[in-house]
Write a protein that holds these residues in place. Structure first.
Motif, PDB file in Angstrom:
ATOM      1  N   GLU A 106      16.041   7.973   2.269  1.00  0.00           N
ATOM      2  CA  GLU A 106      15.852   7.159   1.066  1.00  0.00           C
ATOM      3  C   GLU A 106      16.203   7.959  -0.189  1.00  0.00           C
ATOM      4  N   ALA A 107      15.798   9.215  -0.237  1.00  0.00           N
ATOM      5  CA  ALA A 107      16.115  10.053  -1.404  1.00  0.00           C
ATOM      6  C   ALA A 107      17.624  10.211  -1.565  1.00  0.00           C
ATOM      7  N   VAL A 108      18.329  10.454  -0.468  1.00  0.00           N
ATOM      8  CA  VAL A 108      19.783  10.606  -0.517  1.00  0.00           C
ATOM      9  C   VAL A 108      20.443   9.284  -0.897  1.00  0.00           C
ATOM     10  N   ALA A 109      20.000   8.179  -0.296  1.00  0.00           N
ATOM     11  CA  ALA A 109      20.587   6.869  -0.588  1.00  0.00           C
ATOM     12  C   ALA A 109      20.420   6.493  -2.055  1.00  0.00           C
ATOM     13  N   ARG A 110      19.297   6.885  -2.652  1.00  0.00           N
ATOM     14  CA  ARG A 110      19.040   6.554  -4.061  1.00  0.00           C
ATOM     15  C   ARG A 110      19.572   7.611  -5.021  1.00  0.00           C
ATOM     16  N   GLY A 111      20.030   8.748  -4.488  1.00  0.00           N
ATOM     17  CA  GLY A 111      20.503   9.826  -5.356  1.00  0.00           C
ATOM     18  C   GLY A 111      19.367  10.496  -6.110  1.00  0.00           C
ATOM     19  N   CYS A 112      18.198  10.578  -5.485  1.00  0.00           N
ATOM     20  CA  CYS A 112      16.993  11.127  -6.128  1.00  0.00           C
ATOM     21  C   CYS A 112      16.917  12.643  -5.975  1.00  0.00           C
ATOM     22  N   ASP A 113      16.319  13.272  -6.944  1.00  0.00           N
ATOM     23  CA  ASP A 113      15.917  14.664  -6.821  1.00  0.00           C
ATOM     24  C   ASP A 113      14.431  14.755  -6.501  1.00  0.00           C
ATOM     25  N   LEU A 114      13.695  13.693  -6.787  1.00  0.00           N
ATOM     26  CA  LEU A 114      12.256  13.630  -6.551  1.00  0.00           C
ATOM     27  C   LEU A 114      11.921  12.228  -6.064  1.00  0.00           C
ATOM     28  N   LEU A 115      11.106  12.162  -5.019  1.00  0.00           N
ATOM     29  CA  LEU A 115      10.713  10.868  -4.459  1.00  0.00           C
ATOM     30  C   LEU A 115       9.248  10.953  -4.048  1.00  0.00           C
ATOM     31  N   SER A 116       8.460   9.988  -4.467  1.00  0.00           N
ATOM     32  CA  SER A 116       7.068   9.888  -4.031  1.00  0.00           C
ATOM     33  C   SER A 116       6.975   8.732  -3.053  1.00  0.00           C
ATOM     34  N   THR A 117       6.170   8.910  -2.012  1.00  0.00           N
ATOM     35  CA  THR A 117       6.038   7.872  -1.006  1.00  0.00           C
ATOM     36  C   THR A 117       4.609   7.341  -0.972  1.00  0.00           C
ATOM     37  N   PHE A 118       4.445   6.179  -0.374  1.00  0.00           N
ATOM     38  CA  PHE A 118       3.132   5.582  -0.182  1.00  0.00           C
ATOM     39  C   PHE A 118       2.804   5.643   1.301  1.00  0.00           C
ATOM     40  N   PRO A 119       1.798   6.398   1.681  1.00  0.00           N
ATOM     41  CA  PRO A 119       1.444   6.429   3.106  1.00  0.00           C
ATOM     42  C   PRO A 119       0.663   5.194   3.512  1.00  0.00           C
ATOM     43  N   ARG A 120       0.706   4.900   4.802  1.00  0.00           N
ATOM     44  CA  ARG A 120      -0.155   3.844   5.341  1.00  0.00           C
ATOM     45  C   ARG A 120      -1.546   4.449   5.462  1.00  0.00           C
ATOM     46  N   GLN A 121      -2.516   3.790   4.899  1.00  0.00           N
ATOM     47  CA  GLN A 121      -3.880   4.290   4.892  1.00  0.00           C
ATOM     48  C   GLN A 121      -4.615   3.842   6.154  1.00  0.00           C
ATOM     49  N   VAL A 122      -5.248   4.773   6.838  1.00  0.00           N
ATOM     50  CA  VAL A 122      -6.101   4.442   7.972  1.00  0.00           C
ATOM     51  C   VAL A 122      -7.523   4.398   7.438  1.00  0.00           C
ATOM     52  N   LEU A 123      -8.118   3.224   7.468  1.00  0.00           N
ATOM     53  CA  LEU A 123      -9.426   3.004   6.856  1.00  0.00           C
ATOM     54  C   LEU A 123     -10.470   2.783   7.937  1.00  0.00           C
ATOM     55  N   GLY A 124     -11.598   3.480   7.808  1.00  0.00           N
ATOM     56  CA  GLY A 124     -12.616   3.407   8.840  1.00  0.00           C
ATOM     57  C   GLY A 124     -13.867   2.627   8.479  1.00  0.00           C
ATOM     58  N   THR A 125     -14.128   2.456   7.189  1.00  0.00           N
ATOM     59  CA  THR A 125     -15.355   1.769   6.782  1.00  0.00           C
ATOM     60  C   THR A 125     -15.023   0.621   5.834  1.00  0.00           C
ATOM     61  N   VAL A 126     -15.967  -0.245   5.623  1.00  0.00           N
ATOM     62  CA  VAL A 126     -15.784  -1.359   4.691  1.00  0.00           C
ATOM     63  C   VAL A 126     -15.577  -0.812   3.277  1.00  0.00           C
ATOM     64  N   GLY A 127     -16.337   0.211   2.912  1.00  0.00           N
ATOM     65  CA  GLY A 127     -16.189   0.829   1.593  1.00  0.00           C
ATOM     66  C   GLY A 127     -14.787   1.368   1.366  1.00  0.00           C
ATOM     67  N   GLU A 128     -14.238   2.052   2.369  1.00  0.00           N
ATOM     68  CA  GLU A 128     -12.866   2.558   2.270  1.00  0.00           C
ATOM     69  C   GLU A 128     -11.880   1.404   2.140  1.00  0.00           C
ATOM     70  N   ALA A 129     -12.092   0.350   2.920  1.00  0.00           N
ATOM     71  CA  ALA A 129     -11.196  -0.807   2.890  1.00  0.00           C
ATOM     72  C   ALA A 129     -11.211  -1.506   1.529  1.00  0.00           C
ATOM     73  N   LEU A 130     -12.332  -1.424   0.811  1.00  0.00           N
ATOM     74  CA  LEU A 130     -12.419  -2.033  -0.509  1.00  0.00           C
ATOM     75  C   LEU A 130     -11.893  -1.123  -1.614  1.00  0.00           C
ATOM     76  N   LEU A 131     -12.070   0.180  -1.471  1.00  0.00           N
ATOM     77  CA  LEU A 131     -11.735   1.103  -2.543  1.00  0.00           C
ATOM     78  C   LEU A 131     -10.313   1.666  -2.466  1.00  0.00           C
ATOM     79  N   VAL A 132      -9.888   2.134  -1.304  1.00  0.00           N
ATOM     80  CA  VAL A 132      -8.603   2.829  -1.176  1.00  0.00           C
ATOM     81  C   VAL A 132      -7.408   1.970  -1.595  1.00  0.00           C
ATOM     82  N   PRO A 133      -7.338   0.699  -1.221  1.00  0.00           N
ATOM     83  CA  PRO A 133      -6.171  -0.101  -1.635  1.00  0.00           C
ATOM     84  C   PRO A 133      -6.058  -0.313  -3.143  1.00  0.00           C
TER      85      PRO A 133
END
Length: 190
Positions: A148-175
């Protein structure tokens, strides 16, 4: 009431605009670069302090990457748990793991930032990927990110990881981080 509705409409508009920008375009590394000689070394840098419960799974997820060549640098910031022993064992198993020597923290620096700076200076890769010790990389993560970085010609790229959530609190807060990013920050300007 009208002001609240206008603010909500603005956030919705920004979200729809960002979703159009944030689409998966990656079609595989082979379409981005041809031949093994076109594959640059990627240095995966992991700062760690008292990460005995996480570090082995994190490092092993990097070892399993479909992309090569790759090196794994870990800066152990004076851990008092079993992190150093785990890193010694992993380094004995796989020469791609480099344990970056710990140096005293200079005035004005924080531990994690200092560790990342040290790894960045020692890394041999043309591309650097910084991640936390509690992250597990999907086996195609490096290939997809670099593609993706090469295709976009980027020097810097930030990604969004898939979050593994274990509790209801995490499911409400992390997203909420995704809500803030998509609703209030124009992705095409980042």
């Amino acid at each position: 009431m009208a002001t609240a509705a206008a603010l909500c409409a603005l956030a919705l508009g920004m979200t729809l605009r960002n979703l159009a920008v944030y689409r998966r375009r990656w079609t595989g590394w082979r379409q981005v670069a041809s031949g093994a000689e076109a594959r640059p070394l990627v240095s995966v840098c992991i700062p760690a302090r008292n990460e005995a419960t996480n570090i082995e799974s994190c490092v092993r997820s990097v070892f399993k990457q479909t992309y090569a060549p790759i090196e794994v640098l870990v800066y152990d910031d004076q851990s008092t748990d079993a992190t150093p022993e785990i890193l010694l064992r992993l380094a004995a198993e796989d020469a791609r793991l480099v344990r970056v020597p710990t140096e005293p923290l200079p005035p004005g620096w924080n531990g994690k930032q200092w560790g990342c700076d040290r790894m960045g200076r020692i890394a041999k890769g043309e591309w650097l990927l910084f991640t936390d010790a509690d992250v597990r990389l999907d086996e195609a993560c490096v290939a997809r990110t670099l593609g993706e970085a090469v295709a976009r010609g980027c020097d810097l790229l930030s990604t969004f990881p898939r979050q593994v959530l274990g509790t209801v609190g995490e499911a409400l807060l992390v997203p909420m981080i995704h809500f803030v990013l998509f609703s209030y920050l124009p992705m095409d300007r980042m």
